[in-house]
Design an enzyme around this catalytic site. Structure first.
Site, short mmCIF file in Angstrom:
data_model
loop_
_atom_site.label_atom_id
_atom_site.label_comp_id
_atom_site.label_asym_id
_atom_site.label_seq_id
_atom_site.Cartn_x
_atom_site.Cartn_y
_atom_site.Cartn_z
N LYS A 46 0.84 -1.21 0.00
CA LYS A 46 0.00 0.00 0.00
C LYS A 46 0.88 1.26 0.00
O LYS A 46 2.09 1.18 0.26
CB LYS A 46 -0.88 -0.02 1.25
CG LYS A 46 -0.08 0.06 2.55
CD LYS A 46 -0.92 -0.22 3.79
CE LYS A 46 -0.04 -0.16 5.04
NZ LYS A 46 -0.80 -0.55 6.25
N ARG A 139 -9.67 0.47 15.75
CA ARG A 139 -9.63 1.17 14.46
C ARG A 139 -10.68 0.47 13.60
O ARG A 139 -11.83 0.41 14.01
CB ARG A 139 -8.21 1.11 13.90
CG ARG A 139 -7.88 2.19 12.89
CD ARG A 139 -6.44 2.17 12.44
NE ARG A 139 -6.09 0.99 11.64
CZ ARG A 139 -4.89 0.76 11.10
NH1 ARG A 139 -3.92 1.65 11.25
NH2 ARG A 139 -4.64 -0.33 10.41
N HIS A 171 -5.74 -6.96 13.50
CA HIS A 171 -4.49 -6.18 13.42
C HIS A 171 -4.07 -5.73 14.82
O HIS A 171 -4.90 -5.29 15.60
CB HIS A 171 -4.75 -4.98 12.51
CG HIS A 171 -3.53 -4.23 12.06
ND1 HIS A 171 -2.38 -4.84 11.62
CD2 HIS A 171 -3.29 -2.90 11.94
CE1 HIS A 171 -1.49 -3.92 11.26
NE2 HIS A 171 -2.02 -2.74 11.45
N ARG A 227 1.30 -10.58 7.48
CA ARG A 227 1.24 -9.43 6.55
C ARG A 227 2.46 -8.54 6.82
O ARG A 227 2.49 -7.81 7.82
CB ARG A 227 -0.05 -8.64 6.79
CG ARG A 227 -1.34 -9.46 6.69
CD ARG A 227 -2.58 -8.58 6.86
NE ARG A 227 -2.56 -7.81 8.09
CZ ARG A 227 -3.11 -8.21 9.24
NH1 ARG A 227 -3.74 -9.37 9.32
NH2 ARG A 227 -3.03 -7.45 10.32
N TYR A 271 16.43 29.99 6.82
CA TYR A 271 15.35 30.85 7.33
C TYR A 271 15.36 30.96 8.85
O TYR A 271 15.47 29.95 9.56
CB TYR A 271 14.00 30.29 6.90
CG TYR A 271 13.69 30.41 5.44
CD1 TYR A 271 13.84 31.63 4.77
CD2 TYR A 271 13.23 29.32 4.72
CE1 TYR A 271 13.54 31.74 3.41
CE2 TYR A 271 12.92 29.42 3.37
CZ TYR A 271 13.08 30.64 2.72
OH TYR A 271 12.78 30.74 1.39
N CYS A 318 14.24 23.93 3.92
CA CYS A 318 13.36 24.78 3.11
C CYS A 318 12.49 23.90 2.20
O CYS A 318 12.60 22.69 2.20
CB CYS A 318 14.20 25.74 2.27
SG CYS A 318 15.42 26.65 3.23
N ASP A 320 12.62 23.56 -1.04
CA ASP A 320 13.33 22.95 -2.17
C ASP A 320 14.76 22.56 -1.85
O ASP A 320 15.43 21.95 -2.68
CB ASP A 320 13.40 23.93 -3.35
CG ASP A 320 12.09 24.66 -3.54
OD1 ASP A 320 11.06 23.97 -3.66
OD2 ASP A 320 12.08 25.91 -3.53
C1 LIG Z 1 0.02 -1.51 6.85
C2 LIG Z 1 -0.55 -2.77 7.37
C3 LIG Z 1 0.25 -3.91 7.58
C4 LIG Z 1 1.75 -3.89 7.44
O1 LIG Z 1 2.32 -3.47 8.67
P1 LIG Z 1 3.90 -3.45 8.86
O2 LIG Z 1 4.07 -3.03 10.28
O3 LIG Z 1 4.44 -2.47 7.89
O4 LIG Z 1 4.37 -4.83 8.60
C5 LIG Z 1 -0.36 -5.08 7.94
N1 LIG Z 1 -1.69 -5.14 8.10
C6 LIG Z 1 -2.49 -4.07 7.95
C7 LIG Z 1 -3.93 -4.20 8.17
C8 LIG Z 1 -1.95 -2.84 7.60
O5 LIG Z 1 -2.75 -1.78 7.46
#
Ligand SMILES: *Cc1c(COP(=O)(O)O)cnc(C)c1O
Length: 398
Positions: A46, A139, A171, A227, A271, A318, A320
């Site tokens: 992602k 979440r 998660h 994952r 700056y 800055c 750029d």
């Molecule tokens: C982004 C994400 C992951 C990956 O997490 P990492 O800590 O980068 O391995 C796994 N599961 C879900 C649902 C996520 O949103």
């Protein structure tokens, strides 16, 4: 190792992504989680592959042994299909009005968090859907009180042939802190959810809970697949806790020095003059700034690598450009500046930048971009003619 001098045209500033590193990392993760029996690996690509280029990162991850790819949005999943990916692919963040029909037609597995989403997905017909349960992150995902009726609703849709429930997942909130009590609590809650799903008559192909940190640090959470996002890119998901696994950071951000010049003791730099030279020194101008995703908070905190030395950022970053201390040296215009990289040569890493600005390496690599050109290399390829430059696709993918 990236050889800067082989570039046909030296760019102002660029992101170089080593696909061999991603392949290598996914291979390491696959071996690691499979020691006690087969566990599938989903490479999470992602957010444009955490800034590494989604399509290229996905290809390298598949080559490294990723069984699945995971993305947040349906748009990301469809972009992978458009680029030719045909393997198992899950997306997990839909918004009202999302195009589930296209996802289903493209063979993308979708995720339902709510009854409404489940009904919408069922209405498409023929979807392979995974159910997300909230085990404590608070979440996305079905709330605990809804698990039983949510599973029952999914089972009803499945019995009627409207969906195939292929997965149940959740998660972690704190897998980067292995001793955090939320980990045990979430894993126990997930097992409760799986029992309820079974009682409801669901028999998913895969159940999954672990992200990178849990994949590495918590074998009890592996279930059928893990994952892995950040670790696939070679960055440490749990700094200070992760054992040495030989992961290789895939991203290097570098630039060409625009100029170097003396400044006198007492001179203010950039700056607001937030830094003054305390003695006569020299400074160099690096042509990348917050308009390229370099954190403005790196002012007076991060360092870059020039001529085999760490050079601190002086004054504010800055839009750029930024200014670094060259400690009395005057390297020529065009000298290579490495903002961060794998660290092999002594250069700062994305983790060093994260530490300097008070964030996580995820944010450093994912936000860098803007006008920077991204180039993919493969350091396992000795034939430099094979270097794939994707400059002209930039801007549309990020
Ligand atoms: C982004 C994400 C992951 C990956 O997490 P990492 O800590 O980068 O391995 C796994 N599961 C879900 C649902 C996520 O949103």
């Amino acid at each position: 190792m990236i050889s800067p001098m082989t570039d046909p045209v030296p760019p102002r500033a660029e992101i170089v992504v080593d696909l061999a590193a991603i392949r290598h990392n996914v291979g390491i993760l696959k071996d690691l989680v499979s020691v006690d029996g087969p566990v599938q690996v989903m490479a999470v690509v992602k957010a444009d592959g955490y800034g590494h280029g989604m399509v290229e990162a996905a290809g390298a991850a598949r080559d490294g042994g990723a069984d699945w790819l995971g993305v947040a949005t349906i748009e990301e999943a469809l972009a992978l299909r458009a680029a030719g990916d045909r393997g198992p692919l899950l997306c997990w963040l839909s918004a009202p009005g999302d195009d589930f029909a296209s996802a289903v037609a493209a063979g993308v597995e979708v995720t339902a968090y709510t009854f409404a989403e489940l009904d919408e997905i069922a209405a498409v017909g023929g979807a392979r859907v995974q159910l997300k349960v909230d085990t404590g992150l608070s979440r996305g995902g079905a709330a605990r009180a809804d698990w039983q009726p949510f599973f029952a609703a999914a089972a009803t849709h499945e019995a009627a042939g409207r969906v195939h429930v292929t997965g149940i997942w959740s998660h972690f909130a704190a897998s980067d802190e292995p001793a955090h009590p939320a980990n045990d609590a979430q894993e126990a809650a997930f097992r409760d959810a799986l029992r309820l799903a079974e009682e409801a008559g669901l028999d998913p192909e895969v159940t999954h809970l672990a992200n990178s940190a849990a994949a590495i640090l918590r074998p009890s959470s592996h279930f059928d697949l893990v994952r892995c996002g950040i670790a696939s890119y070679g960055l440490d998901p749990a700094p200070g806790v992760t054992p040495g696994l030989g992961l290789r950071p895939a991203m290097t951000v570098r630039a060409r020095l625009v100029m170097s010049k003396p400044v006198a003791a007492g001179d203010g730099v950039s700056y607001g003059h937030t830094w003054h030279a305390d003695e006569d020194t020299t400074v160099g101008l690096v042509p990348a700034g917050y308009g390229d995703g370099i954190p403005r908070a790196a002012g007076n905190t991060a360092s870059v690598w020039v001529d085999d030395s760490l050079r601190p950022v002086r004054g504010r970053v800055c839009m750029d450009q930024l200014v670094v201390d060259l400690h009395g040296e005057l390297p020529p215009t065009g000298t290579e500046v490495i903002l961060f990289g794998p660290g092999d040569r002594g250069e700062p890493t994305a983790q060093d930048w994260a530490d300097a600005v008070g964030t996580i390496s995820y944010e450093i690599v994912t936000r860098v971009g803007g006008r920077l050109v991204r180039r993919h290399v493969d350091t396992d390829d000795t034939d430099t003619d094979d270097i794939d430059t994707d400059d002209d696709s930039e801007g549309t993918t990020r």
